[in-house]
Enzyme design. Structure first.
Site, short mmCIF file in Angstrom:
data_model
loop_
_atom_site.label_atom_id
_atom_site.label_comp_id
_atom_site.label_asym_id
_atom_site.label_seq_id
_atom_site.Cartn_x
_atom_site.Cartn_y
_atom_site.Cartn_z
N SER A 299 0.79 -1.23 0.00
CA SER A 299 0.00 0.00 0.00
C SER A 299 0.81 1.28 0.00
CB SER A 299 -0.92 0.00 1.21
OG SER A 299 -0.16 0.26 2.37
N HIS B 28 -5.51 -4.32 1.04
CA HIS B 28 -5.67 -3.16 0.14
C HIS B 28 -6.27 -3.53 -1.20
CE1 HIS B 28 -3.87 -0.13 2.70
NE2 HIS B 28 -3.09 -1.10 3.13
N LYS C 151 -11.10 -0.93 5.08
CA LYS C 151 -10.65 -0.10 3.96
C LYS C 151 -11.78 -0.01 2.92
CE LYS C 151 -6.14 -0.37 5.84
NZ LYS C 151 -4.89 -1.05 6.07
C1 LIG Z 1 -4.13 -1.54 7.28
C2 LIG Z 1 -3.42 -2.84 7.11
C3 LIG Z 1 -3.65 -3.91 7.97
C4 LIG Z 1 -4.45 -3.74 9.22
O1 LIG Z 1 -5.79 -3.70 8.97
P1 LIG Z 1 -6.73 -3.00 10.06
O2 LIG Z 1 -8.06 -3.59 9.78
O3 LIG Z 1 -6.64 -1.53 9.83
O4 LIG Z 1 -6.20 -3.37 11.40
C5 LIG Z 1 -3.12 -5.14 7.67
N1 LIG Z 1 -2.32 -5.31 6.59
C6 LIG Z 1 -2.03 -4.29 5.77
C7 LIG Z 1 -1.14 -4.53 4.60
C8 LIG Z 1 -2.55 -3.02 6.02
O5 LIG Z 1 -2.20 -1.99 5.25
#
Ligand SMILES: *Cc1c(COP(=O)(O)O)cnc(C)c1O
Length: 422
Positions: free
Chosen positions: A207, A235, A266
């Site tokens: 990301s 993502h 997300k």
């Molecule tokens: C944001 C993110 C997470 C964590 O997810 P949350 O639901 O926000 O705790 C896990 N892996 C990646 C690659 C992320 O960017």
């Protein structure tokens, strides 16, 4: 003498003890962070449902309108009217909290429905909800490697902090392969005892750079060397594949990946994480992983809204098409204006700054003088010297908003004499 100042004092047992100045140590730690230009300031924002990406920034001297350009609510699902209605309805029906862990009264029928929906989205037998994507990675990777005693974990060098935490907590031997490099992974697999269990952990969309991993090549290697695969699609879920099953769906390899992990936070616009995989695997994590067992489960209103958003996003491929079109359009406009947009194969649009202090100054200026909110991305999120702005246009960022964004960036690049595109 104040309670936090240093020096020798007596406790009420009459022993002489050395009082440490804990507060001074916390402050010194923050000062060090500040000197490196990576002190974190959270923008106080009020998003307004129905108006995203417009928001209000609360500052000491008043409220200012801003446009959000760095949200991970990639499709604006946080304001989906269907989800908002589902929250209200579930709260009236079930109350606002889940009241316990899944084992102790915290399982509602909504949790079961959502897990079935997510398993189906990824074409897997079963799914398991967690309170966040972070927890799902940490708990699952650690537990899987623990169950497969003597396991070796092969982990991409750019994996997210939550996956690194899982690798650490497993206590297993680990080998780090170069980012998105199947040849290096193969070399490491080849030199590992064929008799040991092997777990390959990686993401689909990375990301910060917006690049995509070669999932099929990793699955080939897993077959060849007798490994299983763990894929973080955080993502990509909701955003790629005809139904939003992620890059593994887009590439037609979801059935070859052992465990697919995702987030509800997300593209699905809420919060919570999940894994999908075989019935046996899910059952094992459900019964053994402390990060699943010993924590209160997601609140029913969140789960109800997630069901709504997962179904909505799945059914509306045009949202994904518009999302991609908007990202491509913004990359074109940045390039055209001579701004140093970094190469990205996805919806993520990074713009290079290369210095933490300037990166922070640029985003302060954007916010205060132009009403543009972009969070600076500094170390440790990205390597030092690659500090950047990370822009995430959504289907709701129209041409007019993009034109004002470009004007603001060009002005800031001039004011701070930042490096332009080569
Ligand atoms: C944001 C993110 C997470 C964590 O997810 P949350 O639901 O926000 O705790 C896990 N892996 C990646 C690659 C992320 O960017």
């Amino acid at each position: 003498m104040g309670p936090y100042s240093g020096g020798k004092v007596s406790n009420n047992m009459g022993y002489g003890i050395l009082q440490m100045d804990y507060e001074a140590r916390f402050k010194a730690a923050v000062d060090a962070v500040r000197r490196e230009g990576r002190y974190r300031v959270f923008a106080d924002l009020a998003r307004k449902a129905g108006d995203f990406p417009h928001a209000v920034n609360r500052r000491p001297d008043g409220d200012y309108p801003v446009v959000i350009w760095c949200s991970n609510d990639y499709l604006g699902m946080g304001q989906n009217p269907g989800a908002i209605a589902a929250v209200a309805e579930a709260a009236r029906a079930y109350g606002v909290g889940s009241g316990g862990t899944r084992n102790i009264s915290g399982t509602t029928h909504l949790h079961v429905i959502l897990e079935n929906e997510l398993a189906d989205l990824h074409g897997k037998e079963a799914a398991l909800l967690f309170t966040s994507g972070y927890v799902s990675n940490d708990a699952t990777i650690a537990t899987v490697a623990h169950i497969l005693s003597d396991c070796v974990i092969f982990s991409d060098a750019m994996n997210h902090a939550s996956m690194i935490a899982g690798v650490r907590h497993s206590g297993a031997d680990k080998k780090i392969f170069r980012h998105n490099d199947p040849a290096h992974l193969e070399q490491l697999l080849k030199e590992t005892d064929p008799a040991r269990p092997k777990l390959i952990v990686f993401e689909s969309v990375y990301s910060m750079d917006g690049d995509i991993s070669p999932i099929a090549a990793y699955c080939d290697l897993a077959d060849k060397y007798g490994a299983i695969t763990y894929l973080d699609e955080v993502h990509a879920v909701g955003l790629y594949g005809r139904r939003g099953g992620g890059i593994s769906e887009r590439d037609g390899v979801a059935d070859r990946v052992t465990i697919i992990e995702g987030t509800l936070a997300k593209a699905f616009g809420l919060m919570g994480g999940y894994i999908t995989g075989s019935k046996n695997l899910i059952d094992a994590i459900r019964c053994i992983a402390p990060g699943f067992i010993f924590t209160t489960t997601l609140a029913p209103p969140i789960v109800a809204a997630a069901i709504e958003n997962v179904r909505h996003v799945r059914a509306h491929d045009e949202l994904r098409q518009r999302h991609q079109e908007r990202a491509a359009r913004l990359k074109y406009l940045l390039t055209d204006a001579g701004l140093p947009v970094m190469p990205s194969a996805t919806h993520i649009v990074p713009v290079f700054v290369g210095d933490p202090v300037l990166c922070k100054q640029a985003t302060d200026m954007l916010l205060e003088e132009h009403g543009v909110y972009i969070q600076p991305i500094n170390y440790p999120t990205v390597p030092k010297g690659t500090e950047r702005l990370r822009i995430t246009p959504t289907p709701l960022h129209d041409d007019e908003l993009m034109a004002s964004l470009i004007d603001a960036l060009v002005q800031v690049w001039q004011d701070l004499k930042l490096r332009r595109a080569a």
